[in-house]
Enzyme design. Structure first.
Site, short mmCIF file in Angstrom:
data_model
loop_
_atom_site.label_atom_id
_atom_site.label_comp_id
_atom_site.label_asym_id
_atom_site.label_seq_id
_atom_site.Cartn_x
_atom_site.Cartn_y
_atom_site.Cartn_z
N VAL A 77 16.06 29.26 3.22
CA VAL A 77 16.46 30.56 2.99
C VAL A 77 17.21 30.70 1.92
CG1 VAL A 77 17.74 32.28 4.40
CG2 VAL A 77 16.60 30.37 5.78
N PHE A 85 25.00 35.47 6.44
CA PHE A 85 24.13 34.34 7.17
C PHE A 85 24.06 34.39 8.66
CE2 PHE A 85 24.40 30.08 9.52
CZ PHE A 85 23.22 29.47 8.85
N SER A 104 17.43 24.67 4.88
CA SER A 104 18.22 24.66 3.82
C SER A 104 18.58 26.14 3.72
CB SER A 104 17.98 24.11 2.49
OG SER A 104 17.45 22.81 2.47
N CYS A 105 19.75 26.42 3.39
CA CYS A 105 20.07 27.72 3.26
C CYS A 105 21.13 28.00 2.15
CB CYS A 105 20.80 28.37 4.41
SG CYS A 105 21.42 30.10 4.12
N VAL A 106 20.79 28.46 0.98
CA VAL A 106 21.55 28.85 -0.32
C VAL A 106 22.09 30.02 -0.72
CG1 VAL A 106 20.77 26.55 -1.10
CG2 VAL A 106 19.68 28.34 -1.69
#
Length: 126
Positions: A77, A85, A104-106
């Protein structure tokens, strides 16, 4: 042998890439953004509406490949603001009520067409 997955139920590629590639029992889906497939216009009502549209676009690609959200094993994401978020996570979680994929979220400096969220995925083919 790789198979290109293409559907009108997700936005057409806006560059030299495929919506998804199926190879070796896996589906590799390009990042989906909040474009309306029929018009190519960005959903503009905020991160919640954009996340819903992204997931609808992902579903279009998955359906074309004969898969569902349950077949996804990994997502990434991309957010332009990590403050989003919680909102994104809540909507995202509705698609993965049990056994959610690795993720993963960045936060990124920017995304195509000025959208707030992009999600890419890897799925196991049936």
């Amino acid at each position: 042998m790789k198979e290109v997955i293409s559907t009108k139920n997700a936005p057409a590629a806006i560059g030299p890439y495929s919506q998804a590639i199926k190879v070796g029992g896996m589906l590799y889906m390009s990042g989906q953004i909040a474009l309306i497939p029929e018009t190519g216009e960005v959903v503009d009502e905020g991160v919640e509406a954009q996340t819903i549209r992204v997931l609808q676009n992902m579903e279009g690609v998955l359906t074309e490949a004969g898969l569902t959200f349950a077949d996804i094993v990994k997502t990434t994401v991309f957010l332009t603001d990590l403050e989003d978020f919680g909102a994104v996570n809540s909507i995202y979680g509705e698609k993965f009520p049990i056994n959610p994929p690795a993720r993963s979220c960045v936060q990124v400096a920017g995304l195509p067409k000025g959208v707030k969220v992009e999600i890419e995925a890897i799925a196991v083919c049936k």
